[in-house]
Structures are given as structure tokens and as C-alpha cells.
Design a protein around this motif. Structure first.
Motif, PDB file in Angstrom:
ATOM      1  N   THR A 127      43.655  24.039  37.220  1.00  0.00           N
ATOM      2  CA  THR A 127      43.480  24.958  36.096  1.00  0.00           C
ATOM      3  C   THR A 127      42.353  24.433  35.211  1.00  0.00           C
ATOM      4  O   THR A 127      41.877  23.313  35.407  1.00  0.00           O
ATOM      5  N   THR A 154      46.040  29.434  37.251  1.00  0.00           N
ATOM      6  CA  THR A 154      46.530  30.315  36.175  1.00  0.00           C
ATOM      7  C   THR A 154      46.760  31.735  36.668  1.00  0.00           C
ATOM      8  O   THR A 154      47.523  32.485  36.050  1.00  0.00           O
ATOM      9  N   THR A 155      46.122  32.113  37.758  1.00  0.00           N
ATOM     10  CA  THR A 155      46.264  33.490  38.264  1.00  0.00           C
ATOM     11  C   THR A 155      47.051  33.564  39.568  1.00  0.00           C
ATOM     12  O   THR A 155      47.369  34.662  40.019  1.00  0.00           O
ATOM     13  N   SER A 211      54.642  28.934  37.808  1.00  0.00           N
ATOM     14  CA  SER A 211      53.383  29.456  37.268  1.00  0.00           C
ATOM     15  C   SER A 211      52.908  28.544  36.145  1.00  0.00           C
ATOM     16  O   SER A 211      53.679  27.730  35.619  1.00  0.00           O
ATOM     17  N   ASP A 263      49.932  28.353  32.667  1.00  0.00           N
ATOM     18  CA  ASP A 263      48.948  29.067  31.851  1.00  0.00           C
ATOM     19  C   ASP A 263      47.646  28.281  31.805  1.00  0.00           C
ATOM     20  O   ASP A 263      47.469  27.282  32.513  1.00  0.00           O
ATOM     21  N   GLU A 264      46.723  28.695  30.951  1.00  0.00           N
ATOM     22  CA  GLU A 264      45.417  28.040  30.893  1.00  0.00           C
ATOM     23  C   GLU A 264      45.445  26.717  30.145  1.00  0.00           C
ATOM     24  O   GLU A 264      44.452  25.988  30.132  1.00  0.00           O
ATOM     25  N   HIS A 265      46.601  26.385  29.552  1.00  0.00           N
ATOM     26  CA  HIS A 265      46.701  25.129  28.814  1.00  0.00           C
ATOM     27  C   HIS A 265      47.638  24.162  29.549  1.00  0.00           C
ATOM     28  O   HIS A 265      47.249  23.594  30.562  1.00  0.00           O
ATOM     29  N   THR A 278      56.005  27.342  33.996  1.00  0.00           N
ATOM     30  CA  THR A 278      57.256  28.101  34.018  1.00  0.00           C
ATOM     31  C   THR A 278      57.890  27.937  35.401  1.00  0.00           C
ATOM     32  O   THR A 278      57.226  28.165  36.426  1.00  0.00           O
ATOM     33  N   TYR A 287      52.381  28.009  21.232  1.00  0.00           N
ATOM     34  CA  TYR A 287      53.593  28.071  22.064  1.00  0.00           C
ATOM     35  C   TYR A 287      54.822  28.366  21.210  1.00  0.00           C
ATOM     36  O   TYR A 287      55.719  29.107  21.623  1.00  0.00           O
ATOM     37  N   SER A 324      54.350  32.281  20.497  1.00  0.00           N
ATOM     38  CA  SER A 324      54.328  33.222  21.618  1.00  0.00           C
ATOM     39  C   SER A 324      55.534  33.076  22.539  1.00  0.00           C
ATOM     40  O   SER A 324      55.984  34.071  23.126  1.00  0.00           O
TER      41      SER A 324
END
Length: 597
Positions: free
Chosen positions: A89, A166-167, A187, A189-191, A195, A336, A339
Motif C-alpha cells: 500500500t 487498498t483496492t 482489507s 485502507d491507504e493508511h 479489517t 479513525y 470515521s
């Protein structure tokens, strides 16, 4: 004058206490811990941990009802050549071990070990069999009805191929001997947030009950000595149980700290700049534990165990955990919390007891950084704002000092009049202050009110990763580290490694000079004790602040400079002579001998 003398004596004593604390306790403690760390490193090199060695935390699955990390684990290590899924990532690089679906290989792309961008990336997580093993995993505790549920030694199978990005999430599966199928989707994220979503399909023909657990396990403590202004070790915000911070030493002493049952929150292990934390399902109660295990290879472990869920025959159950592993960047951590609805995730960063003052200080610095692109310039601009906020109080301070100077002739008359009658002199002076509407203590308040500013800025510079390796100009390439130059090797001209106690760099000297000039803006005190304090305080502070972060020393030097200019303007406005140049001449003027002697 008696009140002022007591005030300066109190300052001098405070400074002496700080110096004594630094040299008699802090420095020896740091040296002891550094020696212990070096000895441990040598022992580790001499006796490396191999895959055949005892690594309890990577051993076989636990007995029924037990969370891995207890003495129910054996000593067989996982195979180092296990199948892995790559992680790639913008922020992370590493892999997931399909044995146990364990997160045990994670590097931070944007952060390096030194200011040199070509130096190695920061390694956060490492396999258990390595010297600095550090990993996180999510698994299950079952019973005879459930059969073998996913644990440390479970061989997961990747459905399809590919890298975790990330995708592109990855999907793992495992079906046990009772026909219960576990499908895990991971999965990122970009940071730094993973999950881990599990779907559990019960095809066993009877109801099953099982509990999920998560753990963060670490085999070594940080090599850098801990500092009392920063917490490193176990951390967790456990819903109604609140924030829990457990140091490594406390865990070693108490073995296990079990805060209790929580229904929301998070827990993990935090360093100065990095952290690994598990966020359990927020709707289901879970038990928490911070432990230090000594069976086999010693290790630290933060873990939780969720209350059992029951899945009827032919039905599916869902369990979703999250894992944070990365840098404690303020906007990311705060994002975080908002969101993902993670309660008080901002406490991952140790803002301290005065967070309501420290965090706004960072936000102000960050605002200027985003505008100017340099945290050193942001410190200079923040100092101007702070001086503006305190300007009314500073004006009163300097006005009071100017008025006190104007009263000097009358005060000298009172001294001559009362002689040795100190009580009468004090009463007469207080009456004079009242008549002239002067508060002799007015000058103390601005200094006292700026102390929280100083400590808030110190905290921000020390704890926030945004300040790590943040350059200023010239030789200052890291505002969070001390000035690397030294007067005692002529700032690098002499080929001599200066002892730590003599690292008096350029910026500490600038700070000392500006503090000296600020002291000389006022008349030399007639009291010898006060005069001595005024003379030596800049020298003492120069040595004391030399080991502080360069950003803090730059703040202090710039603050002194602004104070000198501010005081000059206010004194001129009140028609009071500026004593700076006369005082400077007096410092270098040879004292005439007393004719009486």
C-alpha cells in the motif's frame, strides 16, 4: 524588594533541583538502561532464537477455553518458510503469514531509521522466531463440539491469488473436521487500518458456540530508554472502564493485569511513534488482559476474548475485527476515531494530563506547517501568536517594572530613613506601592502563565511523529533531537567526539545569549543574591537545555528575542531608560577597588 528576592531565590532553587534530577537520576537511569539493552543485544547475538528454539507464542493451538499466551502452549515454532500474502500500500509494505493468518511482517514506507531517506524503513512487526518478534493475530477458541477452530497453527488457504492492496482485498478459507467453514476477508485502507471480517458457516448439523480472540504479542521492549513524560507499553481504552496504560516494568512485576469486561474500545501496545492495536467488535462484550509471560521465551501480550456466539445448523455467523498497525499520525488517528466510531482513539497519542492545552498547541503548529512547509518556521510563528496572546499581561509586567524603576529614588530614601528597621521599611514600601498603584508581583504572572506553554510545546515536539526528522535550516535536520553541534569541538572543526554532557550546540548558545540580554534589560539588582542569579541563570539554562529537542531551544531563543524587543518598546513608551547597554558595559568594566579597603 524582599518579595522579589524570595521569588528569584525560588527560581534558583527550582533550577538547581531540575539540574540535580537530570544529572543524578535521569542521566544515570538512561545509562543503566542503555547498558542493559547493549548487554541483552550481545546475548541475543550469542544465542540467537532459531525456528527449533522455544517460542511459545508461535506454538500449537491452545487448549479449549484458553487464549494463546498462557502456559497451555507448547514450544514448537511455526515454520519460517510458510506461505505468505504480500501487502503493498502507499503506507505499508510486508506480508501476512497464512499459518495462523498472522500479521508478522510490516514495514512503514514513509518512515526511516535515520534522517537519511536511503536508510532502512521502520520495521513494526516481525515473525515470532526473529530477535525482535512482534505480531498480531485474530483467531478462535472452541470446544469439542466445534472441533479445531482457527488458531496459531491453522493453515489457511488463499482463494485466488494476488497481493493485499487498498483496492484488492484478499480472501482466506479454512474448513475444519466438523464441517465448519471459516471465510476470512482482509482489507486495508491507504493508511494503517486492516479489517478482518470472518464469515462462519455451520454445516456440522448441530449448534456450535465459539469465541473470537485477538492478541498483540511482543518479545522485546524498545531499545531506547523510556522517558517519564511519555507512556510506552500496553494501552487500551476499554469503554466504561476508561483508559488503561500499563508499563513494561509493571507488567513484569504483576505478570497479568486484567481490567475486566468491556463492550467497546480498543487495546494494544504503543511506542513513542508507532503502535499496534486491536479493535474488537464494538457491540459484543469481551474480556481484556495485559500480560508478561515467562514460560519458554519471555514476551508481552495484550489480548481480548469475546463472549461466545452461537451459530445454528445451516446458518452463518459474522465477526469483524480491526487492526491498527502503523505510525501515530495525529490527523490519521483522529480520522479513525470519527470515521470508524472508535471511542477515544485519539488517546493513542500521549497528550498528557493537560491534553486540552497540548493538543491545541499542536494544531496551531500544524496550521503554520501546512502554510509554510517547515515546522521550524511554524514554531517561530506559534511563538509570535503566544506572545500576542500574552501581550496584555506582558505589558502590565513591563509597565510595572518601569514604574518600579521610576520609584528607585524614593525607595532609596526609605532605606536610608528606616535603616535596619526591616518591618518599618516593608510597611513604608507597601504604602508607597499602594499610593503609586503598583503591584510589585505583577511581573511574576506572565512568567508563571508561560510555563504551561513551554511544557506543552516540549510535549508536542517530543511525542508527535510529525516532528520526527522534521528539518529546520542549516545543520538542524531533526527538530525532535538536540542540536548536534558542540562548542567544545569548535562545532565540528576538531576531530573529537564530545561527551554527552558537553554537547553545547549553536542554538543553546544563542538561547543563552538572548536570555542574558533579556536579564540585562533591567537595572542590576542591588541585592548580591539577586545579582548572582541574574548573572548565572543564562549559563545554567544553556547547559540544561542543550540536551532538549532543538525545536524547543529555538522556541526559547526566539521568545527571548521577542521579549527583549517588546520590553524595549514598552519601556520607551513609559519614558524609562533602557538599561541594556549600560549593563553590558558594566559587565565588562573592571570594578574599581573600594578605598575603604
Amino acid at each position: 524588594m524582599e518579595n522579589n528576592r524570595n521569588y528569584f531565590v525560588a527560581i534558583a532553587l527550582s533550577v538547581l533541583i531540575l539540574i540535580a534530577w537530570q544529572f543524578l537520576y535521569v542521566n544515570p537511569k538512561i545509562e543503566r538502561e542503555r547498558s542493559v539493552a547493549e548487554m541483552q543485544a550481545e546475548l541475543d547475538k550469542a544465542n540467537p532464537v532459531t525456528p527449533q528454539g522455544t517460542t511459545a507464542a508461535s506454538a500449537s493451538a491452545p487448549a479449549a477455553g484458553a487464549v494463546p499466551g498462557t502456559t497451555t502452549e507448547g514450544g514448537q515454532a511455526a515454520a519460517p518458510q510458510s506461505v505468505r500474502i504480500q501487502i503493498d500500500t502507499p503506507s505499508l509494505l510486508g506480508s501476512i503469514n497464512l499459518t495462523g493468518a498472522r500479521f508478522d511482517d510490516l514495514k512503514l514506507r514513509e518512515y526511516h531509521e535515520t534522517v537519511d531517506r536511503s536508510s532502512p524503513m521502520i520495521t513494526l512487526l516481525s515473525p515470532a522466531e526473529t530477535e525482535h518478534g512482534y505480531f498480531a493475530e485474530v483467531a478462535y477458541v472452541g470446544n469439542e463440539t466445534t472441533g479445531q477452530v482457527p488458531g496459531p497453527q491453522t493453515a489457511w488457504t488463499q482463494e485466488g491469488t494476488g497481493t493485499l492492496t487498498t483496492t484488492t482485498p484478499v480472501t482466506l478459507s479454512y474448513t475444519n473436521d466438523k464441517g465448519i467453514k471459516f471465510v476470512r476477508t482482509i482489507s486495508v485502507d491507504e493508511h494503517y487500518m486492516f479489517t478482518v471480517a470472518d464469515s462462519i458457516e455451520n454445516a456440522s448439523g448441530q449448534p456450535v458456540s465459539l469465541s473470537s480472540y485477538g492478541r498483540v504479542t511482543r518479545f522485546s521492549k524498545p531499545t531506547t530508554p523510556s522517558v517519564y513524560v511519555l507512556h510506552e507499553g500496553f494501552i487500551g481504552y476499554l469503554g466504561e472502564l476508561g483508559l488503561h496504560e500499563v508499563s513494561y516494568s509493571s507488567a513484569e512485576e504483576d505478570t497479568t493485569i486484567a481490567p475486566g469486561r468491556a463492550t467497546s474500545g480498543w487495546l494494544g501496545i504503543t511506542d513513542k511513534y508507532w503502535a499496534t492495536a486491536l479493535i474488537p467488535p464494538q457491540a459484543t462484550p469481551y474480556e481484556t488482559r495485559f500480560s508478561h509471560f515467562t514460560d519458554g521465551r519471555p514476551r508481552f501480550q495484550a489480548d481480548f476474548r469475546q463472549e461466545p456466539i452461537t451459530i445454528a445448523p445451516g446458518q452463518k455467523g459474522e465477526v469483524k475485527n480491526m487492526l491498527f498497525g502503523g505510525a501515530k499520525e495525529v490527523p490519521v488517528i483522529d480520522g479513525y476515531q470519527t470515521s470508524l466510531s472508535i471511542p477515544r482513539f485519539d488517546l493513542m497519542i500521549d497528550w498528557g494530563w493537560f491534553w486540552f492545552f497540548t493538543k491545541p498547541m499542536f494544531q496551531l503548529l500544524d496550521f503554520f506547517f501546512r502554510y509554510f512547509g517547515n515546522f521550524g518556521v511554524a514554531i517561530l510563528m506559534t511563538t509570535i501568536v503566544v506572545k500576542g496572546v500574552f501581550f496584555p499581561l506582558a505589558s502590565k509586567q513591563y509597565a510595572s517594572m518601569a514604574n518600579m524603576k521610576r520609584l528607585q529614588p524614593k525607595m532609596e530614601e526609605l532605606k536610608a530613613k528606616f535603616g535596619d528597621d526591616r518591618m518599618g521599611l516593608q510597611q513604608a514600601m507597601m504604602a508607597l506601592y499602594k499610593e503609586e498603584k503598583i503591584n510589585p508581583l505583577a511581573g511574576c504572572w506572565p512568567i508563571l502563565l508561560q510555563i504551561p506553554v513551554f511544557f506543552a510545546l516540549y510535549k508536542v515536539i517530543y511525542i508527535t511523529i510529525e516532528m520526527r526528522h522534521a528539518p529546520f535550516f542549516g545543520w538542524i535536520q531533526d527538530l525532535s533531537a538536540p542540536d548536534p553541534t558542540s562548542l567544545f569541538n569548535l562545532f565540528g572543526l576538531l576531530p573529537w567526539d564530545v561527551p554527552h554532557a558537553l554537547l553545547i550546540g549553536v542554538w543553546p548558545l544563542i538561547m543563552g545569549v538572548t536570555m542574558f540580554l533579556q536579564m540585562r534589560m533591567n537595572p542590576t539588582p542591588p541585592d548580591p543574591t539577586q545579582a548572582m542569579i541574574f548573572t548565572w541563570m543564562p549559563v545554567v539554562f544553556t547547559f540544561m537545555l542543550a540536551s532538549f529537542p532543538a525545536g524547543l531551544v529555538i522556541y526559547w531563543a526566539w521568545n527571548n528575542t521577542l521579549s527583549v524587543m517588546q520590553q524595549a518598546v514598552i519601556m520607551k513608551r513609559h519614558g524609562v531608560k533602557i538599561e541594556l547597554f549600560d549593563n553590558l558595559k558594566g559587565v565588562f568594566r573592571r570594578k574599581k577597588p573600594d578605598p575603604a579597603n
